[in-house]
Design a protein around this motif. Structure first.
Motif, PDB file in Angstrom:
ATOM      1  N   CYS A  92       0.817  -1.218   0.000  1.00 52.89           N
ATOM      2  CA  CYS A  92       0.000   0.000   0.000  1.00 52.89           C
ATOM      3  C   CYS A  92       0.847   1.264   0.000  1.00 52.89           C
ATOM      4  O   CYS A  92       0.462   2.268  -0.595  1.00 52.89           O
ATOM      5  N   GLU A  93       1.990   1.224   0.662  1.00 55.51           N
ATOM      6  CA  GLU A  93       2.863   2.402   0.624  1.00 55.51           C
ATOM      7  C   GLU A  93       3.398   2.626  -0.781  1.00 55.51           C
ATOM      8  O   GLU A  93       3.475   3.756  -1.261  1.00 55.51           O
ATOM      9  N   ALA A  94       3.749   1.553  -1.473  1.00 54.77           N
ATOM     10  CA  ALA A  94       4.227   1.680  -2.855  1.00 54.77           C
ATOM     11  C   ALA A  94       3.123   2.240  -3.755  1.00 54.77           C
ATOM     12  O   ALA A  94       3.378   3.122  -4.592  1.00 54.77           O
ATOM     13  N   ARG A  95       1.894   1.768  -3.569  1.00 54.53           N
ATOM     14  CA  ARG A  95       0.768   2.269  -4.360  1.00 54.53           C
ATOM     15  C   ARG A  95       0.537   3.745  -4.079  1.00 54.53           C
ATOM     16  O   ARG A  95       0.362   4.551  -4.993  1.00 54.53           O
ATOM     17  N   ARG A  96       0.541   4.120  -2.795  1.00 57.66           N
ATOM     18  CA  ARG A  96       0.306   5.524  -2.443  1.00 57.66           C
ATOM     19  C   ARG A  96       1.407   6.411  -2.990  1.00 57.66           C
ATOM     20  O   ARG A  96       1.147   7.521  -3.469  1.00 57.66           O
ATOM     21  N   THR A  97       2.650   5.947  -2.954  1.00 58.68           N
ATOM     22  CA  THR A  97       3.766   6.726  -3.484  1.00 58.68           C
ATOM     23  C   THR A  97       3.582   6.999  -4.972  1.00 58.68           C
ATOM     24  O   THR A  97       3.812   8.123  -5.444  1.00 58.68           O
ATOM     25  N   ALA A  98       3.124   5.995  -5.716  1.00 58.32           N
ATOM     26  CA  ALA A  98       2.898   6.169  -7.159  1.00 58.32           C
ATOM     27  C   ALA A  98       1.774   7.159  -7.420  1.00 58.32           C
ATOM     28  O   ALA A  98       1.880   8.027  -8.293  1.00 58.32           O
ATOM     29  N   VAL A  99       0.703   7.062  -6.664  1.00 53.13           N
ATOM     30  CA  VAL A  99      -0.433   7.975  -6.833  1.00 53.13           C
ATOM     31  C   VAL A  99      -0.020   9.396  -6.459  1.00 53.13           C
ATOM     32  O   VAL A  99      -0.358  10.366  -7.145  1.00 53.13           O
TER      33      VAL A  99
END
Length: 195
Positions: free
Chosen positions: A17-24
């Motif tokens: 989820c941190e990786a997803r949030r970073t991309a967004v």
């Protein structure tokens, strides 16, 4: 789910989820922060004269500054959380845009010790993920869960998660001590959770 399995699943999800949030965040952080600030907390009834605790954004979290500035301009009293120690609930200290901030645990910006301690009516909570039932995946330290449980024992409080829309999961794994959100505010709007 056994507690060890639950901890392992949450740890795995935190990384994902941190990786997803970073991309967004990289794709549209400023627009997301502006959309949330434009919405404000008008969806909450009886909001005048109340105190909202925000948080000083770090990394890929939604930038809370535009929202907090809007709330201050609309008559809200503001506070920010302070980490007192491991295993302890957060305390909230009064803060207004422009007030000096110190550095606390993990370098988090927080009000100076001279700022008055307050009890917020509304807590804006950071998160890594949320689901349609209002479950929140935090960072694993339990600070917000302990804090929200203590606040709820003492009286009414409204908990609003701040997130990108893309942070929603089908199902956030929960333990019996996990505290639910009452609302989530994303760039596309506010959603209330029942129960």
């Amino acid at each position: 789910m056994a507690s060890e399995d639950l901890r392992a699943e949450k740890a795995r999800l935190r990384i994902e989820c941190e990786a997803r949030r970073t991309a967004v965040h990289a794709a549209g952080a400023a627009a997301a922060a502006a959309a949330i600030a434009n919405r404000g907390l008008a969806f909450l009834p009886g909001r005048h004269g109340r105190t909202a605790s925000g948080f000083h954004s770090m990394g890929s979290e939604i930038d809370t500054r535009p929202l907090l500035e809007r709330l201050a301009g609309g008559g809200w009293k503001l506070a920010l959380p302070v980490v007192v120690g491991k295993g302890q609930p957060l305390v909230f200290r009064a803060w207004s845009p422009g007030d000096a901030l110190g550095r606390g645990v993990w370098g988090i910006r927080e009000p100076l010790p001279s700022a008055a301690e307050v009890r917020p009516d509304v807590v804006l909570a950071p998160l890594l993920a949320f689901d349609a039932r209002g479950h929140r995946l935090g960072y694993g330290g339990g600070f917000y869960d302990r804090t929200l449980a203590a606040l709820r024992r003492a009286g009414p409080v409204v908990v609003v998660g701040l997130a990108f829309d893309e942070q929603e999961l089908a199902d956030v794994p929960v333990a019996d001590y996990d505290q639910r959100l009452d609302w989530v505010l994303t760039p596309s709007g506010a959603r209330q959770f029942e129960g």
